[in-house]
Structure formats: C-alpha cells, structure tokens
Design a protein around this motif. Sequence first.
Motif, PDB file in Angstrom:
ATOM      1  N   SER A   1       0.822  -1.201   0.000  1.00 32.42           N
ATOM      2  CA  SER A   1       0.000   0.000   0.000  1.00 32.42           C
ATOM      3  C   SER A   1       0.861   1.258   0.000  1.00 32.42           C
ATOM      4  O   SER A   1       0.407   2.326  -0.376  1.00 32.42           O
ATOM      5  CB  SER A   1      -0.921  -0.005   1.220  1.00 32.42           C
ATOM      6  OG  SER A   1      -0.145  -0.132   2.396  1.00 32.42           O
ATOM      7  N   ASN A   2       2.135   1.128   0.412  1.00 32.95           N
ATOM      8  CA  ASN A   2       3.029   2.289   0.395  1.00 32.95           C
ATOM      9  C   ASN A   2       3.782   2.419  -0.927  1.00 32.95           C
ATOM     10  O   ASN A   2       4.687   3.229  -1.061  1.00 32.95           O
ATOM     11  CB  ASN A   2       4.015   2.205   1.564  1.00 32.95           C
ATOM     12  CG  ASN A   2       4.797   0.907   1.550  1.00 32.95           C
ATOM     13  OD1 ASN A   2       4.620   0.084   0.659  1.00 32.95           O
ATOM     14  ND2 ASN A   2       5.670   0.727   2.523  1.00 32.95           N
TER      15      ASN A   2
ATOM     16  N   MET B   1     -10.180  -5.013   4.579  1.00 31.43           N
ATOM     17  CA  MET B   1      -9.036  -4.209   4.988  1.00 31.43           C
ATOM     18  C   MET B   1      -8.079  -5.062   5.800  1.00 31.43           C
ATOM     19  O   MET B   1      -8.476  -6.046   6.412  1.00 31.43           O
ATOM     20  CB  MET B   1      -9.499  -3.011   5.807  1.00 31.43           C
ATOM     21  CG  MET B   1     -10.476  -3.384   6.900  1.00 31.43           C
ATOM     22  SD  MET B   1     -11.644  -2.089   7.215  1.00 31.43           S
ATOM     23  CE  MET B   1     -11.459  -1.969   8.982  1.00 31.43           C
TER      24      MET B   1
ATOM     25  N   GLY C   1      -5.647  -4.533   8.861  1.00 29.80           N
ATOM     26  CA  GLY C   1      -5.384  -3.490   9.827  1.00 29.80           C
ATOM     27  C   GLY C   1      -6.162  -2.276   9.384  1.00 29.80           C
ATOM     28  O   GLY C   1      -7.370  -2.351   9.155  1.00 29.80           O
ATOM     29  N   ARG C   2      -5.447  -1.174   9.177  1.00 28.87           N
ATOM     30  CA  ARG C   2      -6.139   0.027   8.762  1.00 28.87           C
ATOM     31  C   ARG C   2      -6.044   0.250   7.260  1.00 28.87           C
ATOM     32  O   ARG C   2      -6.496   1.267   6.742  1.00 28.87           O
ATOM     33  CB  ARG C   2      -5.521   1.222   9.500  1.00 28.87           C
ATOM     34  CG  ARG C   2      -6.393   2.436   9.362  1.00 28.87           C
ATOM     35  CD  ARG C   2      -5.796   3.659   9.968  1.00 28.87           C
ATOM     36  NE  ARG C   2      -6.749   4.743   9.803  1.00 28.87           N
ATOM     37  CZ  ARG C   2      -6.948   5.683  10.690  1.00 28.87           C
ATOM     38  NH1 ARG C   2      -6.259   5.709  11.799  1.00 28.87           N
ATOM     39  NH2 ARG C   2      -7.835   6.618  10.458  1.00 28.87           N
ATOM     40  N   ILE C   3      -5.426  -0.681   6.569  1.00 27.42           N
ATOM     41  CA  ILE C   3      -5.200  -0.474   5.141  1.00 27.42           C
ATOM     42  C   ILE C   3      -6.365  -1.041   4.338  1.00 27.42           C
ATOM     43  O   ILE C   3      -6.632  -2.238   4.379  1.00 27.42           O
ATOM     44  CB  ILE C   3      -3.886  -1.166   4.704  1.00 27.42           C
ATOM     45  CG1 ILE C   3      -2.700  -0.624   5.509  1.00 27.42           C
ATOM     46  CG2 ILE C   3      -3.662  -1.021   3.223  1.00 27.42           C
ATOM     47  CD1 ILE C   3      -2.377   0.825   5.254  1.00 27.42           C
ATOM     48  N   PRO C   4      -7.076  -0.190   3.589  1.00 26.31           N
ATOM     49  CA  PRO C   4      -8.177  -0.705   2.774  1.00 26.31           C
ATOM     50  C   PRO C   4      -7.643  -1.558   1.620  1.00 26.31           C
ATOM     51  O   PRO C   4      -6.623  -1.212   1.012  1.00 26.31           O
ATOM     52  CB  PRO C   4      -8.853   0.565   2.244  1.00 26.31           C
ATOM     53  CG  PRO C   4      -7.839   1.644   2.364  1.00 26.31           C
ATOM     54  CD  PRO C   4      -6.886   1.263   3.448  1.00 26.31           C
TER      55      PRO C   4
ATOM     56  N   CYS D   1     -11.658   3.053   7.375  1.00 24.26           N
ATOM     57  CA  CYS D   1     -10.216   3.308   7.483  1.00 24.26           C
ATOM     58  C   CYS D   1      -9.876   4.787   7.371  1.00 24.26           C
ATOM     59  O   CYS D   1      -8.830   5.211   7.844  1.00 24.26           O
ATOM     60  CB  CYS D   1      -9.450   2.583   6.376  1.00 24.26           C
ATOM     61  SG  CYS D   1      -9.663   0.813   6.405  1.00 24.26           S
ATOM     62  N   GLY D   2     -10.720   5.549   6.716  1.00 24.87           N
ATOM     63  CA  GLY D   2     -10.331   6.901   6.324  1.00 24.87           C
ATOM     64  C   GLY D   2      -9.639   6.841   4.981  1.00 24.87           C
ATOM     65  O   GLY D   2      -9.240   5.767   4.522  1.00 24.87           O
ATOM     66  N   LYS D   3      -9.513   7.989   4.345  1.00 22.40           N
ATOM     67  CA  LYS D   3      -8.893   8.021   3.025  1.00 22.40           C
ATOM     68  C   LYS D   3      -7.370   8.069   3.187  1.00 22.40           C
ATOM     69  O   LYS D   3      -6.860   8.974   3.839  1.00 22.40           O
ATOM     70  CB  LYS D   3      -9.378   9.272   2.281  1.00 22.40           C
ATOM     71  CG  LYS D   3      -9.627   9.047   0.810  1.00 22.40           C
ATOM     72  CD  LYS D   3     -10.085  10.355   0.154  1.00 22.40           C
ATOM     73  CE  LYS D   3     -10.027  10.273  -1.343  1.00 22.40           C
ATOM     74  NZ  LYS D   3     -11.067   9.444  -1.940  1.00 22.40           N
ATOM     75  N   PRO D   4      -6.659   7.083   2.662  1.00 21.98           N
ATOM     76  CA  PRO D   4      -5.204   7.110   2.827  1.00 21.98           C
ATOM     77  C   PRO D   4      -4.573   8.266   2.041  1.00 21.98           C
ATOM     78  O   PRO D   4      -5.051   8.609   0.965  1.00 21.98           O
ATOM     79  CB  PRO D   4      -4.749   5.757   2.277  1.00 21.98           C
ATOM     80  CG  PRO D   4      -5.858   5.284   1.406  1.00 21.98           C
ATOM     81  CD  PRO D   4      -7.115   5.922   1.895  1.00 21.98           C
ATOM     82  N   ALA D   5      -3.520   8.849   2.600  1.00 22.55           N
ATOM     83  CA  ALA D   5      -2.783   9.880   1.862  1.00 22.55           C
ATOM     84  C   ALA D   5      -2.127   9.215   0.661  1.00 22.55           C
ATOM     85  O   ALA D   5      -1.648   8.083   0.763  1.00 22.55           O
ATOM     86  CB  ALA D   5      -1.732  10.506   2.761  1.00 22.55           C
TER      87      ALA D   5
ATOM     88  N   ASN E   1       0.557   8.026  -2.117  1.00 26.88           N
ATOM     89  CA  ASN E   1       1.992   7.759  -1.978  1.00 26.88           C
ATOM     90  C   ASN E   1       2.807   8.832  -2.679  1.00 26.88           C
ATOM     91  O   ASN E   1       2.385   9.396  -3.680  1.00 26.88           O
ATOM     92  CB  ASN E   1       2.329   6.388  -2.568  1.00 26.88           C
ATOM     93  CG  ASN E   1       1.766   5.268  -1.724  1.00 26.88           C
ATOM     94  OD1 ASN E   1       1.750   5.358  -0.500  1.00 26.88           O
ATOM     95  ND2 ASN E   1       1.288   4.219  -2.376  1.00 26.88           N
ATOM     96  N   ASP E   2       3.987   9.048  -2.134  1.00 26.45           N
ATOM     97  CA  ASP E   2       4.874  10.066  -2.680  1.00 26.45           C
ATOM     98  C   ASP E   2       5.862   9.409  -3.649  1.00 26.45           C
ATOM     99  O   ASP E   2       6.815   8.763  -3.233  1.00 26.45           O
ATOM    100  CB  ASP E   2       5.632  10.710  -1.503  1.00 26.45           C
ATOM    101  CG  ASP E   2       5.819  12.188  -1.733  1.00 26.45           C
ATOM    102  OD1 ASP E   2       5.373  12.668  -2.791  1.00 26.45           O
ATOM    103  OD2 ASP E   2       6.411  12.848  -0.867  1.00 26.45           O
TER     104      ASP E   2
END
Lengths: 101, 516
Positions: B391-392, B419, B421-424, B484-488, B490-491
């Motif tokens: 996910s990263n 999901m 953990g917290r990762i969708p 989970c919320g919307k993940p930021a 990736n950079d």
Amino acid sequence: MQILEVGVAGTMESSDIMVRIEPKDTEGIELTLESSVGQQYGPQIRRVILETLRSLGVTKAKVDAVDKGALDCAIEARVSVAAFRAARRDDYQWKTKGAEA
Amino acid sequence: MASFKFDEIPYLDKMSAVFGPFDPDCEALKKDTRTLNDKQREHNKVEPSIEAAIERSGLCDGKTISFHHHFRNGDFVVNMVLDTIARMGFRNLTVAASSLNEIHEPLIKHIQNGVVTHIETSGMRGKLADAVSQGLMDFPVIFRSHGGRAAAIETGELHIDVAFLGASTSDPYGNANGYSRESEDDGTSCGSLGYAKMDAMHADHCIIITDTIVPFPNAPFGIPESQVNSVVKVDKVGDANKIGSGATRFTTNPKELLIAQTASYVIENSGYFYNGFSMQMGSGGASLAVARYIRERMLEKNIKARFALGGITGQIVEMHEEGLIQRILDVQSFDKVAAQSLKNNRFHQQIDASYYASYLNRGAAVNQLDFVVLSAMEVDTDFNVNVLTGSNGVIRGAIGGHPDAAAGASMTVVVTPLMRGRIPCVLGRVNTIVTPGRTVDVVVTDQGTAVNPNRPELLERFRKAGCIELVSIEELKDRAERLCGKPAPNDYDDKIVGLSLYRDNTVIDVIRKVKA
C-alpha cells in the motif's frame, strides 16, 4: 483533566495502538507517534489523538503512541482510557455516539 | 571392406548429416569396458566447483544467467553463484530468475558493483525490493508472470545464456529432481521443478547445482540429462526449513475462514461445480482454506474433480489420495507433503511453466480451469488486482501465475479481506495493476461479495442461491474508506524502477521510485 501519573492503554497487537500518557509541567501536548501506517494515516492519527485529549480537557501531557494500524474508534478509546488512568479517574461517562448528538 | 564407392551415391550434395564413408578405425569404436560404477565415477558431467562449471560454460560479460525459485526463501544457489561470478570479475550481467526472495538481499551489492545490471523476475521481497523501489537500479526491473516468462523463453526473446539450476538430487550426468528417490531424508526437497524446466530446455548452457549426487539414472527425473551440460556438488543448496514447511497450515484466522467459506458458496452456486470439474487454489491463507470447504461439498454431493492445478499443497494431495481429485498438475509444490506426493503418486504430474500458463500454448493448463481462487493485496473498483506492490508503493510481492490463471479460468474468484489493519484492500485504483479487471469475475471479502458486471449470469445464480451477501464493488470501496479513512497518496518520484508485464508481455503498468 489533569495528568497526575503515567497512564497506559492498548497493546502492540496488529490493529491496536499502545498509548502512554505522562505528566508534563508546561502547557501543551507533546506527542510522539510511531505508526505502521504512518505514511498513509500519520496526520489523521495525530489529529484523532489530539482531538480526543482536547475533548477530555487535557492540556498538559507528554504522549507516546505506537500504532499498529488501529481504526479511529480504537485510537479514541485507547487515548481516553490512558488519560483516565493517568488522571486517576474512573468516572468515565459511558454513552453511544448517537446519544451524544 | 566396403562394397561400394562413396562417390557413386546419388544426391550426396543434397543430404545433410551424412559425414563421408565409415572409418573402421574411428574413435567411436573404442568400447569403454569399465563397469557402470566406474564409468559414472570417472567419466561424467561433474565439475569440481561452481567456478570450474562457469569457466566451462564460456560465460562472459553482458550475458544472461537464470535461476529458479523452487527453494523459495531457503535458496542458497543465487547468492552462491553470484558471489562466485563477482569474484571471477564478470560484469553487466542480466539475472533472469523465475522469482526472487528476501534471502537474495546480497544481490544489492552485486548491483552496486556493476556485476548485475538487469533483472527479470516474477517478484521481489525484503531489502532488495526496498532498495529497487528506492531507485537502486538504472534499468527498470522487468516483472513477468510465470506464463509470460515461459512464453518469452520459448520464443527466444528472453534468451538464457547460462542457467544455474539448483536440484535436491542429481546423478553424475544431470538427471535432476526436486526430491530424493534414494532415501527418505528429503532435506532440501522442493518437489516440482516446473519453472526450472523452461530454463533447462532453452538455455544455451545448463548447470545443475545439487548437494546430493545419486547413482545413474535418477529416474523419473524433473530435468533430463540431455538438457544438462555440467553438474556441481555443493555442501547445501538451501535451508530445508525455509524451503517449505511440512504441510501448509490451515489458517485459524476467523476472518480468512469466513472469506473461504463464502468463496466455497460462490463456487458451489456458480455452475462450475459439477462432476469432473477443474480447479486451482492460489497461495494465501483464505484461498488455501477454500479447499477444505470445497472438500466437504464434494463429499456431500458425491462430486469428483478431474484435476487440480498450480502450486500444490498438502490439502490438494489429501483430496487426491482419498479419490476426490483424479489428477494433479504441479508446476510448483508448496509444501513437503506435495513434494512427497509428486514422488509417490502416479497421477501427480510435474509440468513446466509453458504447459502451466504460456499464452502461446493453446493447451496451457490454466485454459482448462473451471475456476481459480486467487488472493490479492489490493483490488479496485474496475476489478484490477495488485499482488506486486504494498500500500506504500514499495515492491513486496510477486506476479506469479495470477494473471495467467485469472485469464484462463472460466470463473476467477479473488479473495481478500476488506481491509488489513487500517489499510483498505478495495480501492478506487490499485497501486500497481497486475491482473486486469476484465479477467476477474468475483471478489469475495469478509464484508460482502461483488460480481463483475460483465458476468450478470453469475450474479443471477448467486442471488438465487441466497446464501451470499452481494454488494457492488463500489459499495465495498466506500465501506473500506468509511472505516479506514482516506489514505494519503503515496509520494512517488518520476523515475520508473519496474515494469509490470501482462502475460502477453505487454506493459500493463509501471512501478515508480518511492521518495525515501
């Protein structure tokens, strides 16, 4: 709510967060966060922790949190319990989110 | 002696492989009268060291060397060979491995030193994968599916100069196996050598590396001596404990069991569960656990499977031995039970990667699948699947046979928790597309099952069955996001560090450098 001693809540299990709150002499919250999902959710987790403390009236504290991907509801619960323990209080007001509104 | 004149033969100039008149004093007539034992000891293909075998192979700078990943994370061969190659001073090599694992971390230094400049693989994990994601290599890593790799090797477009193939046993002439027929001690047994068979068949030069030399002939064999140039004996080809567990453990994770049970309802009501069906179960807790539920249904309804394909586990072997599965086609044995079964069961057949999944092979076994159950790291609302990057955005998986089986099977079921953990795991868009959504029919999560809109007949059958909680893929995505919320995002850097190739070897996506 005044922080009097060290209060800990949570575990290091996956999907949980371990929160440690200790007294601090000066005004303000000093928060260190380590999270397995920090890259995606770091700011969000910090916001939930600070928001929970604010709603409890905690203004002076040092907080260490080690997060393993807890959902916001779990973070809020762990922070609250750690704060109540650190404040030597057990008069937690149980209520549902719906009832609050 | 001859009653003819050679020159009187008509059309001599049009004949090939006719080498002139017979010579009664030629070398070939000198019989070797030693015993079998002496012959195989004194006149064989065994080289004293990896270095000697490399020298004999004629390897030079800029060539392509290949490896297989049947020893998984217990493999010693890649590191052993690359250390030797580095010591010998070779440079600019391409490593074409069927896959790479955490244990191959030392590749980092060989890349930094310019020994290895190109990599082809199915996947990558651990520190090597992290380093590649952070821009270690100038040339992008080419990630191929098992079928795509097989096709590229078959056509010669992925040309292997020297193959270094680890084997649990070999005889002195190179008949090699992923197990031992001589003893019960199957220390480094890995079972099928399905991916290695491609390399042995098509490489210019093939070196077998083994820790156990057995008497000729090591038959039945995974790799025949006719494809082998030399054999090297080393102390250990791998770490037995990391090559494979005794038997793949059934998951006890309730979420995975729930997913597996739902997947079994999906299969049972799909129209593809009939006497004589065919199936494949991918790796991963939930997808492996499906076999257990399927077994119950088969017993209940007195249904037998014609064959099971793929990475084979102990569960599939058990079902074979109790008569529920007639044939096993095994390109890779996932545990020791499967490896043992390959050795002992007549109808447990070892197959190569082309037979398994090459798109150039009309008879490829994946095309004969009624259904396949595959895991996913991420699925998106177009049903695209990612099994390659986390996910990263960092590389941490392998394409494997995912797109091959998904394309071949009549019904492709992807199982994933909503999901982790917290990762969708159900998103608007996966980080890296590995398997295109067009080939994915059903997504089963612990919080609902979504059917691809291009399979309305399946949706209708599941609806009639009534025991499956059906939702749209968008609902799954929304639910995951709500929890989970919307993940930021990736950079990423602009630099491309890897290519995700579809099974026809077209580029379906790219992997970009992550910002440190």
